[in-house]
Design a protein around this motif. Structure first.
Motif, PDB file in Angstrom:
ATOM      1  N   GLY A 183      56.103  77.105 -58.561  1.00 22.20           N
ATOM      2  CA  GLY A 183      54.720  77.555 -58.573  1.00 22.20           C
ATOM      3  C   GLY A 183      54.069  77.203 -59.893  1.00 22.20           C
ATOM      4  N   ILE A 184      52.990  77.901 -60.223  1.00 21.34           N
ATOM      5  CA  ILE A 184      52.205  77.597 -61.412  1.00 21.34           C
ATOM      6  C   ILE A 184      52.310  78.729 -62.429  1.00 21.34           C
ATOM      7  N   VAL A 185      52.582  78.364 -63.669  1.00 22.88           N
ATOM      8  CA  VAL A 185      52.613  79.303 -64.790  1.00 22.88           C
ATOM      9  C   VAL A 185      51.376  79.047 -65.634  1.00 22.88           C
ATOM     10  N   VAL A 186      50.606  80.086 -65.896  1.00 17.85           N
ATOM     11  CA  VAL A 186      49.377  79.950 -66.688  1.00 17.85           C
ATOM     12  C   VAL A 186      49.556  80.711 -68.003  1.00 17.85           C
ATOM     13  N   ASP A 187      49.610  79.991 -69.104  1.00 21.95           N
ATOM     14  CA  ASP A 187      49.667  80.621 -70.427  1.00 21.95           C
ATOM     15  C   ASP A 187      48.270  81.013 -70.876  1.00 21.95           C
ATOM     16  N   TYR A 188      48.164  82.204 -71.474  1.00 16.42           N
ATOM     17  CA  TYR A 188      46.894  82.726 -71.978  1.00 16.42           C
ATOM     18  C   TYR A 188      45.796  82.628 -70.915  1.00 16.42           C
ATOM     19  N   PRO A 189      45.982  83.289 -69.775  1.00 15.53           N
ATOM     20  CA  PRO A 189      45.036  83.137 -68.651  1.00 15.53           C
ATOM     21  C   PRO A 189      43.633  83.636 -68.945  1.00 15.53           C
ATOM     22  N   HIS A 190      43.487  84.525 -69.943  1.00 17.49           N
ATOM     23  CA  HIS A 190      42.165  85.091 -70.226  1.00 17.49           C
ATOM     24  C   HIS A 190      41.487  84.441 -71.426  1.00 17.49           C
ATOM     25  N   SER A 191      42.062  83.352 -71.923  1.00 19.28           N
ATOM     26  CA  SER A 191      41.477  82.645 -73.060  1.00 19.28           C
ATOM     27  C   SER A 191      40.927  81.300 -72.588  1.00 19.28           C
ATOM     28  N   SER A 192      39.664  81.039 -72.884  1.00 14.53           N
ATOM     29  CA  SER A 192      39.045  79.784 -72.450  1.00 14.53           C
ATOM     30  C   SER A 192      39.568  78.594 -73.250  1.00 14.53           C
ATOM     31  N   LYS A 193      40.002  78.802 -74.496  1.00 11.37           N
ATOM     32  CA  LYS A 193      40.463  77.701 -75.345  1.00 11.37           C
ATOM     33  C   LYS A 193      41.955  77.449 -75.210  1.00 11.37           C
ATOM     34  N   LYS A 194      42.757  78.517 -75.167  1.00 13.14           N
ATOM     35  CA  LYS A 194      44.210  78.372 -75.197  1.00 13.14           C
ATOM     36  C   LYS A 194      44.847  78.313 -73.809  1.00 13.14           C
ATOM     37  N   ARG A 195      44.055  78.537 -72.768  1.00 16.73           N
ATOM     38  CA  ARG A 195      44.600  78.552 -71.411  1.00 16.73           C
ATOM     39  C   ARG A 195      45.234  77.197 -71.061  1.00 16.73           C
ATOM     40  N   LYS A 196      46.460  77.239 -70.579  1.00 17.75           N
ATOM     41  CA  LYS A 196      47.184  76.032 -70.171  1.00 17.75           C
ATOM     42  C   LYS A 196      47.936  76.318 -68.875  1.00 17.75           C
ATOM     43  N   GLU A 197      47.896  75.356 -67.965  1.00 13.98           N
ATOM     44  CA  GLU A 197      48.580  75.501 -66.677  1.00 13.98           C
ATOM     45  C   GLU A 197      49.788  74.569 -66.622  1.00 13.98           C
ATOM     46  N   TYR A 198      50.897  75.110 -66.131  1.00 12.91           N
ATOM     47  CA  TYR A 198      52.127  74.332 -65.962  1.00 12.91           C
ATOM     48  C   TYR A 198      52.631  74.503 -64.538  1.00 12.91           C
ATOM     49  N   LEU A 199      52.836  73.385 -63.874  1.00 12.64           N
ATOM     50  CA  LEU A 199      53.450  73.397 -62.553  1.00 12.64           C
ATOM     51  C   LEU A 199      54.956  73.289 -62.763  1.00 12.64           C
ATOM     52  N   VAL A 200      55.678  74.346 -62.407  1.00  9.06           N
ATOM     53  CA  VAL A 200      57.123  74.418 -62.638  1.00  9.06           C
ATOM     54  C   VAL A 200      57.835  74.314 -61.288  1.00  9.06           C
ATOM     55  N   LEU A 201      58.602  73.240 -61.106  1.00 16.12           N
ATOM     56  CA  LEU A 201      59.244  72.965 -59.827  1.00 16.12           C
ATOM     57  C   LEU A 201      60.756  72.864 -59.997  1.00 16.12           C
ATOM     58  N   THR A 202      61.481  73.316 -58.977  1.00 18.93           N
ATOM     59  CA  THR A 202      62.933  73.214 -58.971  1.00 18.93           C
ATOM     60  C   THR A 202      63.361  72.418 -57.758  1.00 18.93           C
ATOM     61  N   CYS A 203      64.274  71.484 -57.963  1.00 18.15           N
ATOM     62  CA  CYS A 203      64.776  70.643 -56.878  1.00 18.15           C
ATOM     63  C   CYS A 203      65.791  71.429 -56.056  1.00 18.15           C
ATOM     64  N   GLY A 204      65.452  71.706 -54.812  1.00 15.67           N
ATOM     65  CA  GLY A 204      66.344  72.451 -53.947  1.00 15.67           C
ATOM     66  C   GLY A 204      65.696  73.728 -53.458  1.00 15.67           C
ATOM     67  N   PRO A 205      66.365  74.463 -52.574  1.00 19.69           N
ATOM     68  CA  PRO A 205      65.806  75.699 -52.026  1.00 19.69           C
ATOM     69  C   PRO A 205      65.715  76.781 -53.085  1.00 19.69           C
ATOM     70  N   PRO A 206      64.851  77.796 -52.906  1.00 24.33           N
ATOM     71  CA  PRO A 206      64.706  78.879 -53.881  1.00 24.33           C
ATOM     72  C   PRO A 206      66.023  79.604 -54.111  1.00 24.33           C
ATOM     73  N   SER A 207      66.280  79.968 -55.358  1.00 23.57           N
ATOM     74  CA  SER A 207      67.482  80.709 -55.722  1.00 23.57           C
ATOM     75  C   SER A 207      67.175  81.503 -56.982  1.00 23.57           C
ATOM     76  N   LEU A 208      68.169  82.210 -57.504  1.00 18.21           N
ATOM     77  CA  LEU A 208      67.963  82.973 -58.728  1.00 18.21           C
ATOM     78  C   LEU A 208      67.636  82.055 -59.895  1.00 18.21           C
ATOM     79  N   SER A 209      68.224  80.858 -59.900  1.00 18.05           N
ATOM     80  CA  SER A 209      67.982  79.921 -60.989  1.00 18.05           C
ATOM     81  C   SER A 209      66.586  79.309 -60.926  1.00 18.05           C
ATOM     82  N   SER A 210      65.935  79.401 -59.760  1.00 18.80           N
ATOM     83  CA  SER A 210      64.605  78.815 -59.621  1.00 18.80           C
ATOM     84  C   SER A 210      63.497  79.856 -59.744  1.00 18.80           C
ATOM     85  N   ALA A 211      63.846  81.078 -60.216  1.00 18.52           N
ATOM     86  CA  ALA A 211      62.838  82.120 -60.398  1.00 18.52           C
ATOM     87  C   ALA A 211      61.799  81.655 -61.404  1.00 18.52           C
ATOM     88  N   MET A 212      60.530  82.001 -61.150  1.00 16.30           N
ATOM     89  CA  MET A 212      59.450  81.537 -62.012  1.00 16.30           C
ATOM     90  C   MET A 212      59.525  82.162 -63.391  1.00 16.30           C
TER      91      MET A 212
END
Length: 291
Positions: A183-212
């Motif tokens: 899914g997507i991780v958003v750093d500093y979601p309430h800041s217009s200057k520092k806000r950054k979006e990261y798409l974090v993907l894991t190869c394979g089906p969801p598991s404990l190691s693929s937790a966001m």
């Protein structure tokens, strides 16, 4: 100021002048280092001292690759701009460089990459720079080839600047269809200057190691959902739920697959970018025993 991807194709926009200007800017060098460090952090590689083989997609002149080298990893850089790669060669970066278009697939052997990062590159696939470019097909080719080249359980982290919510959903949707969890991780979601979006993907089906992983807040610490309270619309962009799609056995009734089932499957194929014949009154009509 207009977005670079709206001005010209990347191989044209980043010509010799722009590539050298980009690489010599101290501000851009600092930003690239910060974004790359965060991407490596989100990769969550094992801290066992073993170098990993990483892929830097849209590597440019090798600024983000330097961060990978500093962390003790080997890397391969892919970029469509020859001018950018020429400067990377001049700078004698440690990684191996490939001139190629990620929208045509990566062309790497299956399972050879331990992880991948990309800084401000994937959103370029959402633009049709040529008459032969279809963004959906290019996203499908890119994420499909990336999924095949990653080792099982490997992560890919993309720092992206989506133009709007529709573009964000388009990118995430094709990543999910390729088989990724994440899914997507958003750093500093309430800041217009520092806000950054990261798409974090894991190869394979969801598991404990693929937790966001958690996003960063204003205090430089990871912030949970409780700490991100506020406007409901903003919170919806902070966390997009993981892909949980359990395998289900299809149950077929005695009558077989009817018209509704066929129409549903055709619509799914269209959303994946495949060429599908139009629906007519003859769609799913059962043939007679003899003509």
């Amino acid at each position: 100021m207009s977005r670079p991807e709206l001005q010209a194709p990347p191989e044209i926009f980043y010509d010799d002048v722009e590539a050298r200007k980009y690489t010599s800017s101290s501000r851009i060098i600092e930003i690239q280092a910060q974004l790359s460090e965060r991407a490596v952090e989100l990769l969550a590689l094992p801290d066992d001292g073993v170098p990993r083989l990483l892929l830097d997609i849209g590597c440019g002149s090798g600024l983000s690759g330097e961060t990978l080298s500093e962390n003790g990893h080997q890397w391969i850089g892919l970029d469509i701009s020859k001018s950018m790669l020429d400067i990377a060669v001049e700078r004698e970066v440690d990684g191996d460089l490939i001139l190629g278009d990620m929208g045509q697939g990566l062309g790497l052997r299956p399972g050879v990459i331990d992880g991948a990062i990309s800084i401000s590159a994937v959103q370029w696939l959402c633009n049709a720079d040529k008459s032969s470019h279809e963004p959906r097909l290019r996203l499908k080719a890119f994420f499909g080839s990336l999924y095949r080249s990653l080792a099982r359980g490997g992560r890919a982290v993309f720092q992206v600047y989506p133009e709007n919510i529709a573009q964000r959903e388009l990118i995430l949707g094709f990543a999910m269809r390729a088989g990724f969890a994440g899914g997507i991780v958003v750093d500093y979601p309430h800041s217009s200057k520092k806000r950054k979006e990261y798409l974090v993907l894991t190869c394979g089906p969801p598991s404990l190691s693929s937790a966001m992983p958690r996003a960063k807040g204003e205090d430089e610490e990871s912030c949970s959902d409780d700490e991100s309270s506020g406007d409901e619309e903003e919170n919806q962009t902070v966390c997009i739920s993981d892909r949980y799609r359990p395998r289900k056995k299809q149950r077929l009734n005695k009558k077989g697959k009817g018209r509704d089932w066929v129409l549903k499957k055709k619509e799914q194929m269209r959303r994946k970018g495949n060429t599908v014949p139009p629906d007519t009154k003859y769609t799913a009509r059962k043939r007679k025993a003899r003509f």
